[in-house]
Write a protein that holds these residues in place. Structure first.
Motif, mmCIF file in Angstrom:
data_model
loop_
_atom_site.group_PDB
_atom_site.id
_atom_site.type_symbol
_atom_site.label_atom_id
_atom_site.label_comp_id
_atom_site.label_asym_id
_atom_site.label_seq_id
_atom_site.Cartn_x
_atom_site.Cartn_y
_atom_site.Cartn_z
ATOM 1 N N SER A 1 0.866 -1.177 0.000
ATOM 2 C CA SER A 1 0.000 0.000 0.000
ATOM 3 C C SER A 1 0.906 1.230 0.000
ATOM 4 N N ILE A 2 0.438 2.291 -0.617
ATOM 5 C CA ILE A 2 1.205 3.526 -0.709
ATOM 6 C C ILE A 2 0.293 4.657 -0.263
ATOM 7 N N GLU A 3 0.796 5.478 0.657
ATOM 8 C CA GLU A 3 -0.012 6.608 1.091
ATOM 9 C C GLU A 3 0.858 7.828 1.342
ATOM 10 N N VAL A 4 0.267 8.981 1.072
ATOM 11 C CA VAL A 4 0.914 10.253 1.361
ATOM 12 C C VAL A 4 0.521 10.599 2.789
ATOM 13 N N ILE A 5 1.526 10.721 3.666
ATOM 14 C CA ILE A 5 1.189 10.994 5.068
ATOM 15 C C ILE A 5 1.308 12.475 5.426
ATOM 16 N N ASN A 6 2.049 13.240 4.641
ATOM 17 C CA ASN A 6 2.035 14.700 4.750
ATOM 18 C C ASN A 6 2.570 15.270 3.445
ATOM 19 N N SER A 7 2.754 16.564 3.364
ATOM 20 C CA SER A 7 3.086 17.193 2.085
ATOM 21 C C SER A 7 4.424 16.759 1.494
ATOM 22 N N ASN A 8 5.309 16.174 2.313
ATOM 23 C CA ASN A 8 6.588 15.756 1.743
ATOM 24 C C ASN A 8 6.988 14.323 2.103
ATOM 25 N N THR A 9 6.030 13.497 2.543
ATOM 26 C CA THR A 9 6.370 12.126 2.939
ATOM 27 C C THR A 9 5.378 11.114 2.368
ATOM 28 N N ILE A 10 5.961 10.038 1.819
ATOM 29 C CA ILE A 10 5.171 8.915 1.298
ATOM 30 C C ILE A 10 5.547 7.691 2.117
ATOM 31 N N LEU A 11 4.541 6.903 2.489
ATOM 32 C CA LEU A 11 4.755 5.688 3.267
ATOM 33 C C LEU A 11 4.364 4.486 2.409
ATOM 34 N N ILE A 12 5.266 3.507 2.327
ATOM 35 C CA ILE A 12 5.028 2.301 1.541
ATOM 36 C C ILE A 12 5.047 1.122 2.506
ATOM 37 N N LYS A 13 3.926 0.411 2.575
ATOM 38 C CA LYS A 13 3.804 -0.739 3.477
ATOM 39 C C LYS A 13 3.594 -2.007 2.650
ATOM 40 N N PRO A 14 4.657 -2.836 2.540
ATOM 41 C CA PRO A 14 4.518 -4.093 1.788
ATOM 42 C C PRO A 14 3.538 -5.032 2.489
ATOM 43 N N TRP A 15 2.796 -5.798 1.692
ATOM 44 C CA TRP A 15 1.852 -6.750 2.263
ATOM 45 C C TRP A 15 2.588 -7.973 2.805
ATOM 46 N N LYS B 1 6.509 -9.142 4.175
ATOM 47 C CA LYS B 1 7.795 -8.602 4.620
ATOM 48 C C LYS B 1 8.931 -8.896 3.632
ATOM 49 N N LYS B 2 8.862 -10.032 2.941
ATOM 50 C CA LYS B 2 9.924 -10.407 2.000
ATOM 51 C C LYS B 2 10.066 -9.400 0.852
ATOM 52 N N ASN B 3 9.030 -8.624 0.584
ATOM 53 C CA ASN B 3 9.058 -7.661 -0.520
ATOM 54 C C ASN B 3 9.677 -6.320 -0.130
ATOM 55 N N LEU B 4 9.893 -6.111 1.160
ATOM 56 C CA LEU B 4 10.397 -4.829 1.640
ATOM 57 C C LEU B 4 11.729 -4.457 0.983
ATOM 58 N N SER B 5 12.690 -5.361 0.997
ATOM 59 C CA SER B 5 14.005 -5.047 0.415
ATOM 60 C C SER B 5 13.935 -4.960 -1.107
ATOM 61 N N ILE C 1 14.787 8.188 -9.039
ATOM 62 C CA ILE C 1 13.857 9.303 -8.803
ATOM 63 C C ILE C 1 14.489 10.353 -7.896
ATOM 64 N N GLY C 2 15.667 10.041 -7.393
ATOM 65 C CA GLY C 2 16.400 11.017 -6.606
ATOM 66 C C GLY C 2 16.002 11.081 -5.146
ATOM 67 N N ILE C 3 15.373 10.023 -4.654
ATOM 68 C CA ILE C 3 14.947 9.980 -3.254
ATOM 69 C C ILE C 3 15.508 8.707 -2.635
ATOM 70 N N ILE C 4 16.140 8.856 -1.488
ATOM 71 C CA ILE C 4 16.696 7.698 -0.797
ATOM 72 C C ILE C 4 15.633 7.145 0.155
ATOM 73 N N PRO C 5 15.248 5.880 -0.047
ATOM 74 C CA PRO C 5 14.227 5.283 0.819
ATOM 75 C C PRO C 5 14.769 5.016 2.232
ATOM 76 N N ILE C 6 13.909 5.193 3.218
ATOM 77 C CA ILE C 6 14.251 4.892 4.609
ATOM 78 C C ILE C 6 13.481 3.630 4.988
ATOM 79 N N ASN C 7 14.224 2.541 5.225
ATOM 80 C CA ASN C 7 13.630 1.243 5.516
ATOM 81 C C ASN C 7 13.807 0.969 7.009
ATOM 82 N N ASN C 8 12.693 0.844 7.739
ATOM 83 C CA ASN C 8 12.804 0.568 9.182
ATOM 84 C C ASN C 8 12.510 -0.901 9.517
ATOM 85 N N GLY C 9 12.424 -1.730 8.490
ATOM 86 C CA GLY C 9 12.159 -3.146 8.715
ATOM 87 C C GLY C 9 10.686 -3.511 8.617
#
Length: 183
Positions: free
Chosen positions: A58-72, A74-78, A89-97
């Motif tokens: 799932s992909i959601e915009v949580i504020n004006s400059n942040t997108i949150l991606i939640k894999p269904w 866990k194996k798909n996260l990486s 796209i010039g954006i470094i993803p932040i993966n918290n596990g």
């Protein structure tokens, strides 16, 4: 050759495709605001197939400059993280596990000007495509009709349709530039 109404319908269908393509391209331009459309072309290799990663999360915009991606799963996260990095796209993803967060940096004035130049090149390509359609149909009209008045009417109708679509594309260009320049 078709009658004038069928000819114009056919021309407008082709021009609508160019308008849609241009609109789609500029909607993906990153302007310092979170926009899920910027991720539409990113794919992930899953089961030896390339699939859009929004099929895996799932992909959601949580504020004006942040997108949150939640894999269904866990194996798909990486896999999703690697795909975002590869996409350039010039954006470094932040993966918290558990999920991936994309923080869209604000644009500098210099970057805004670069984006406008890129947008201008896309505009020019779209206008050239529209003019090529006009040229093709004018050539068809010249071959099909010997009656000068009818030929001129058809050519004028093709010219008006081209002008209409160039105006629409230029309006999209102007609106996108206003959005880019807005701080």
């Amino acid at each position: 050759m078709k009658n004038n109404n069928l000819l114009l319908k056919e021309i407008k269908e082709k021009m609508n495709k160019i308008l849609y393509y241009y609109k789609n391209k500029i909607s993906k331009i990153r302007i310092g605001k979170a926009n899920t459309e910027m991720l539409d072309d990113i794919t992930v290799e899953s089961s030896n197939n390339q699939v859009p990663f929004y099929h895996l999360s799932s992909i959601e915009v949580i504020n004006s400059n942040t997108i949150l991606i939640k894999p269904w799963e866990k194996k798909n996260l990486s896999l999703i993280e690697k795909s975002i990095i590869k996409s350039k796209i010039g954006i470094i993803p932040i993966n918290n596990g558990k999920f991936i967060k994309l923080v869209i940096p604000s644009l500098t004035e210099e970057r805004r000007k670069e984006i406008i130049k890129t947008n201008k090149r896309k505009l020019e390509k779209a206008k050239i495509s529209l003019r090529n359609i006009r040229k093709d149909y004018n050539n068809k009209i010249m071959k099909e009709f010997s009656e000068k008045d009818l030929m001129e009417k058809y050519k004028n109708d093709v010219h008006e349709a081209t002008k209409e679509y160039i105006d629409k594309i230029e309006k999209l260009f102007e609106n996108k530039n206003k959005e880019i320049l807005k701080i």
